[in-house]
Design a protein around this motif. Structure first.
Motif, PDB file in Angstrom:
ATOM      1  N   SER A 107      39.169 -35.049   9.429  1.00 35.38           N
ATOM      2  CA  SER A 107      40.581 -35.028   9.080  1.00 35.38           C
ATOM      3  C   SER A 107      40.941 -33.702   8.450  1.00 35.38           C
ATOM      4  O   SER A 107      40.077 -32.967   7.974  1.00 35.38           O
ATOM      5  N   ASN A 108      42.239 -33.420   8.465  1.00 33.32           N
ATOM      6  CA  ASN A 108      42.729 -32.285   7.698  1.00 33.32           C
ATOM      7  C   ASN A 108      42.736 -32.665   6.224  1.00 33.32           C
ATOM      8  O   ASN A 108      43.034 -33.801   5.862  1.00 33.32           O
ATOM      9  N   ARG A 109      42.414 -31.697   5.382  1.00 34.64           N
ATOM     10  CA  ARG A 109      42.350 -31.952   3.945  1.00 34.64           C
ATOM     11  C   ARG A 109      43.175 -30.897   3.230  1.00 34.64           C
ATOM     12  O   ARG A 109      42.951 -29.695   3.395  1.00 34.64           O
ATOM     13  N   SER A 110      44.129 -31.340   2.456  1.00 34.61           N
ATOM     14  CA  SER A 110      44.993 -30.417   1.727  1.00 34.61           C
ATOM     15  C   SER A 110      44.506 -30.278   0.291  1.00 34.61           C
ATOM     16  O   SER A 110      43.912 -31.198  -0.276  1.00 34.61           O
ATOM     17  N   GLY A 111      44.758 -29.128  -0.280  1.00 33.03           N
ATOM     18  CA  GLY A 111      44.350 -28.874  -1.654  1.00 33.03           C
ATOM     19  C   GLY A 111      44.699 -27.455  -2.037  1.00 33.03           C
ATOM     20  O   GLY A 111      45.624 -26.857  -1.487  1.00 33.03           O
ATOM     21  N   MET A 112      43.955 -26.917  -2.976  1.00 36.46           N
ATOM     22  CA  MET A 112      44.160 -25.529  -3.369  1.00 36.46           C
ATOM     23  C   MET A 112      42.808 -24.854  -3.521  1.00 36.46           C
ATOM     24  O   MET A 112      41.775 -25.518  -3.672  1.00 36.46           O
ATOM     25  N   VAL A 113      42.814 -23.533  -3.476  1.00 37.31           N
ATOM     26  CA  VAL A 113      41.587 -22.753  -3.588  1.00 37.31           C
ATOM     27  C   VAL A 113      41.677 -21.880  -4.834  1.00 37.31           C
ATOM     28  O   VAL A 113      42.618 -21.096  -4.992  1.00 37.31           O
ATOM     29  N   LEU A 114      40.706 -22.055  -5.719  1.00 34.02           N
ATOM     30  CA  LEU A 114      40.571 -21.205  -6.901  1.00 34.02           C
ATOM     31  C   LEU A 114      39.575 -20.108  -6.554  1.00 34.02           C
ATOM     32  O   LEU A 114      38.431 -20.398  -6.201  1.00 34.02           O
ATOM     33  N   ASN A 115      40.015 -18.845  -6.626  1.00 34.95           N
ATOM     34  CA  ASN A 115      39.163 -17.768  -6.106  1.00 34.95           C
ATOM     35  C   ASN A 115      38.081 -17.314  -7.079  1.00 34.95           C
ATOM     36  O   ASN A 115      37.261 -16.473  -6.736  1.00 34.95           O
ATOM     37  N   ASP A 116      38.039 -17.859  -8.303  1.00 38.16           N
ATOM     38  CA  ASP A 116      37.038 -17.456  -9.296  1.00 38.16           C
ATOM     39  C   ASP A 116      36.216 -18.669  -9.704  1.00 38.16           C
ATOM     40  O   ASP A 116      36.632 -19.468 -10.547  1.00 38.16           O
TER      41      ASP A 116
END
Length: 402
Positions: free
Chosen positions: A345-354
């Protein structure tokens, strides 16, 4: 590097400690150093330096003020002594300069000893802290980049601190040398480097090389913690009132809840049913775990409010772009009760780059095999200097005329 500070030490002299997430104002070096007691210390330094006033101001006083502007009221460790980097550095410097065995040193050797004593813990600003610059209310303005220079005192700027994973301490010596060179005046650095023996001792002392630090390292090692704390007690704490941010409070609570859960391993990472995954671009945080927090929160605040508060808290859109705040990955359909075998499935969220501020460094070095993205995310900071993302794309040669 040379001081191991404990809560008992701070309680004994009733110094303030930093509280994570609280705000401090960015201050000028003059306002931090205007105490008559610190001015008296500077007078003592001039006496033991052996230099005339003009040379002392150029070499010693300029470095003290540049150091104060740079470290502000940062502690050595995130919840440590408020103003610890500055006050401990000054205390260490005056104590080592006043030691009887160092009175007969050459003027150059004294300056090398003084600057090493002042700067030997400066690597903590990078290795121990992630410093977020905000406005007075706590709204994100920027993430401080120490290699760009000191924080600006303009626009009523404030800052707050988040801890980096302890494994980043392995970089302490290297970072300390780089930042020490950055803060040193051109003339001061050239003076130290003009004598290779003194210069090598200076570098080894800043690097924290116990066995190879020579006379400078040995002299610093003789400065005792009790003596430093006694002097700080006499000088008084370099301090300022901590204030609670008036914005993004649920985002702050979620961030701490997530980090604590990862640290004590109650929140899974990089497993088939995990909602947190290490990816090429940082750490993917599934919306489902934000929803889980919002359901548990007594404030009854919605998923998207928490998500946007986290984005504002850490400056995700400003630092990296909206794609990091609204990231789409695909992978196995994770949930709170497990994974349906073979489902995708597609999964939505956010990416923390650190990843270093989420206690992930060291334990999760490889990216997760359970999530992928169709396109590579690239934060604004990773763009080639002097270009934009669009300008780095080469036009296709197909269909071009010859």
């Amino acid at each position: 590097m040379f001081i191991k500070q404990t809560p008992a030490d701070m309680n004994a002299i009733r110094f303030k400690a930093y509280k994570e997430g609280y705000l401090l104002p960015v201050m000028s070096s003059d306002s931090m150093m205007d105490s008559f007691r610190y001015q008296a210390v500077i007078q003592q330094l001039q006496t033991v330096s052996g230099l005339e006033e003009e040379a002392f101001q150029s070499l010693y006083l300029t470095l003290i003020h540049d150091f104060a502007s740079f470290v502000q009221l940062l502690p050595r460790q995130t919840n440590g002594l408020l103003g610890g980097l500055l006050s401990e550095g000054i205390a260490r410097a005056i104590l080592v300069m006043q030691a009887p065995e160092n009175q007969s040193l050459s003027l150059l050797n004294k300056y090398a000893l003084f600057s090493a004593a002042l700067l030997c813990d400066i690597g903590h600003v990078v290795c121990s802290h992630c410093v977020i610059v905000t406005d007075k209310a706590g709204n994100f303005m920027s993430e401080w980049q120490p290699f760009e220079g000191a924080m600006s005192v303009k626009d009523d700027a404030h800052y707050k601190i988040y801890p980096r994973h302890y494994l980043q301490q392995r970089l302490q010596g290297s970072i300390t040398v780089l930042l020490a060179r950055q803060l040193m005046s051109h003339e001061g650095f050239l003076w130290i480097s003009s004598d290779f023996n003194i210069y090598s001792q200076w570098l080894d002392a800043l690097n924290g090389e116990d066995g190879r630090g020579g006379g400078i390292r040995s002299a610093l090692a003789l400065v005792k913690l009790d003596d430093i704390m006694d002097l700080l007690n006499a000088l008084g704490q370099l301090s300022e009132e901590l204030t609670v941010p008036s914005v993004n409070r649920e985002g702050e609570a979620f961030f701490r809840w997530l980090r604590d859960g990862i640290s004590n391993q109650t929140i899974a990472v990089n497993t088939s049913d995990a909602l947190v995954h290490v990816v090429d671009d940082g750490v993917f945080i599934d919306d489902k775990i934000i929803k889980k927090f919002s359901d548990l929160s007594p404030s009854a605040i919605g998923l998207f409010v928490v998500k946007h508060q986290v984005g504002n808290l850490l400056g995700i859109p400003q630092k990296c772009g909206e794609d990091f705040l609204h990231a789409m990955f695909f992978g196995e359909a994770a949930g709170f009760s497990g994974v349906t075998s073979g489902s995708r499935s597609n999964r939505s969220g956010m990416v923390l780059n650190d990843a270093s501020i989420l206690d992930l460094s060291g334990r999760y070095t490889a990216k997760s095999p359970f999530v992928n993205t169709h396109q590579t995310l690239q934060s604004n900071a990773q763009q080639v200097p002097g270009t934009t993302a669009a300008s780095t794309i080469k036009p296709s040669s197909e269909g071009s005329s010859t």
